[in-house]
Design an enzyme around this catalytic site. Structure first.
Site, short mmCIF file in Angstrom:
data_model
loop_
_atom_site.label_atom_id
_atom_site.label_comp_id
_atom_site.label_asym_id
_atom_site.label_seq_id
_atom_site.Cartn_x
_atom_site.Cartn_y
_atom_site.Cartn_z
N ARG A 1 0.82 -1.21 0.00
CA ARG A 1 0.00 0.00 0.00
C ARG A 1 0.86 1.27 0.00
O ARG A 1 0.49 2.27 -0.63
CB ARG A 1 -0.95 0.00 1.21
CG ARG A 1 -2.01 1.07 1.14
CD ARG A 1 -3.00 0.97 2.28
NE ARG A 1 -2.42 1.36 3.55
CZ ARG A 1 -3.13 1.78 4.59
NH1 ARG A 1 -4.45 1.81 4.52
NH2 ARG A 1 -2.56 2.11 5.71
N HIS B 1 -13.96 -8.55 -2.74
CA HIS B 1 -13.06 -9.47 -2.06
C HIS B 1 -13.84 -10.41 -1.15
O HIS B 1 -13.80 -11.61 -1.34
CB HIS B 1 -11.94 -8.76 -1.30
CG HIS B 1 -11.10 -7.86 -2.14
ND1 HIS B 1 -10.45 -8.32 -3.27
CD2 HIS B 1 -10.81 -6.54 -2.05
CE1 HIS B 1 -9.79 -7.32 -3.83
NE2 HIS B 1 -10.01 -6.23 -3.11
N ASP C 1 -8.87 -5.60 -10.44
CA ASP C 1 -8.43 -4.84 -9.29
C ASP C 1 -7.13 -4.08 -9.52
O ASP C 1 -7.11 -3.03 -10.15
CB ASP C 1 -8.33 -5.78 -8.09
CG ASP C 1 -8.15 -5.06 -6.76
OD1 ASP C 1 -8.07 -3.82 -6.77
OD2 ASP C 1 -8.10 -5.72 -5.72
#
Length: 449
Positions: A86, A271, A322
């Site tokens: 991230r 998800h 994604d």
């Protein structure tokens, strides 16, 4: 997207018609719609455009973060977790402008068209300039994505995303300031200016329960309900999110969403990886959809979600690429089945037809595109053709085309993609973006520079 005015006739060497593969099918388009589908045509009628191979309904990529495509290869270096990934993602988000985002998204959506994708759900949360200052047009970034889809010739559902905090009770961090509108009410005011158009639908998203305070979840849900728009949410992708939610609210993220009116038939959880039996019952019982993104879930070491149990409970399935570790909806479909085989050590959880439905009709439904995802009269004239004579697909009987598409073919086998009756990919070449690899390389380099 300008509709094709003149009727066009296609002869499909083989066509997947939802429950079977039919040889010799004539398909007629008028404007953006299919006007007729007729079988038992062993030879092309005069003037028909010939599509050799297996023609499928257009594929729908129900979950995309277009700018993540710039991370491909970069985040595969070394070890780490979702949380270290991230930080690299944030470094690219920091560099986006409306101009660079348009260039990158146009190339990414062109790559999708080359992979047989005719509609994308863009989970969009990079709204403002770095530091959080709005652009002169507060929706400049969203408009850049809508324009990019038009330029690449595909449809888009812009899932404008509420992203207001960095965690339960925590203000946005320095990277996330450009994601936040401050409050859900301010988010709603900004995205209410966005309008549907021929190739675009406007939907909503809750980034996650950690990113939208519980007392503001209902505002986002109400905005989507009033517009009958799709509503998506990242749900239980990480166990850390589940643990933090229980500490803050005494319940799971799914239960929290249920208590604030977020779940329902127009909602899709993305998800849905780390769920309890109660969570699965809540999602299935409310008709909330599930978008699985297997190539990203394995790339980020997220885990394998209970897709089969969710579908059995009543949750419709769709698929997304994604983070775009790869862009290949056939691989996403294949991976969902193969992941379940690894988890259970048994085979055959979905038929090839069921997996193709998740990749086509299921995704279109999740994105609010009614009348798409099928080769039938009245449906949108969005379809794609897979070669049956490549090194991957040669050999199986044509009647096993659905199985060949799911379990052998890849995006590289897509030869044609038609959107709204217009050829966007012909013989493996994009008709609107002449050099997609160059466009991707230039757009990524601009962000690295």
């Amino acid at each position: 997207m300008t509709p094709t005015q003149q009727p066009r006739t296609y002869w499909l060497e083989h066509a997947w018609l939802g429950d079977r593969v039919e040889p010799g099918v004539v398909l007629v388009t008028e404007g953006e719609r299919i006007s007729a589908v007729r079988g038992d045509a062993p030879a092309p009628p005069p003037g028909a455009e010939i599509l050799r191979g297996l023609t499928l309904p257009g594929l729908a990529n129900a979950h995309s973060h277009a700018f993540h495509r710039a991370l491909r290869g970069t985040v595969q270096v070394g070890s780490g977790t979702f949380w270290t990934w991230r930080e690299v993602m944030y470094s690219f988000a920091d560099k986006l402008t409306p101009e660079t985002y348009h260039a990158l998204a146009r190339a990414v959506y062109a790559e999708m068209a080359l992979a047989g994708i005719t509609a994308v759900g863009e989970f969009h949360y990079v709204h403002h300039a770095p530091g959080g200052t709005p652009y002169a047009d507060p929706n400049a970034m969203g408009e850049a994505l809508i324009a990019a889809a038009a330029d690449a010739g595909i449809r888009i559902t812009l899932l404008d995303t509420a992203y207001l905090s960095s965690g339960f009770g925590q203000a946005p961090n320095s990277h996330q300031l450009r994601f936040s509108d401050g409050t859900a009410e301010a988010w709603a005011e900004r995205c209410s200016v966005l309008k549907d158009r021929d190739h675009a639908r406007i939907g909503a998203a809750i980034h996650s329960v950690r990113a939208v305070p519980a007392d503001q979840l209902a505002t986002v849900a109400r905005w989507a309900e009033e517009r009958r728009a799709p509503l998506h949410v990242h749900l239980s992708e990480q166990t850390a999110e589940n643990d933090a939610c229980r500490e803050a609210h005494g319940c799971s993220p799914t239960r929290l969403l249920a208590e604030h009116g977020v779940l329902g038939p127009r909602t899709t959880g993305v998800h849905n990886t780390h769920l309890t039996d109660e969570d699965i019952a809540l999602l299935g019982g409310s008709g909330t959809g599930t978008c699985m993104c297997p190539t990203t879930e394995r790339d980020l070491a997220d885990g394998i979600g209970p897709a089969a149990a969710l579908q059995k409970a009543g949750s419709p399935l769709s698929l997304g690429s994604d983070s775009h570790a790869v862009i290949d909806l056939l691989e996403e479909a294949r991976a969902m089945e193969l992941n379940e085989r690894l988890r259970t050590r048994t085979r055959g959880h979905w038929t090839a037809a069921a997996l193709l439905r998740a990749a086509s009709a299921g995704g279109h439904a999740a994105l609010g595109w009614d009348g798409a995802g099928a080769l039938e009269a009245g449906a949108l004239a969005d379809f794609t053709t897979i070669a049956l004579d490549s090194v991957r697909t040669a050999g199986p009987l044509p009647r096993l085309g659905a199985e060949t598409a799911v379990f052998a073919a890849s995006a590289a086998d897509v030869s044609h993609t038609v959107v709204g009756g217009r050829h966007v990919v012909r013989d493996g070449v994009h008709t609107l973006v002449p050099d997609v690899p160059r466009a991707l390389a230039d757009a990524v380099e601009a962000l690295r520079g």
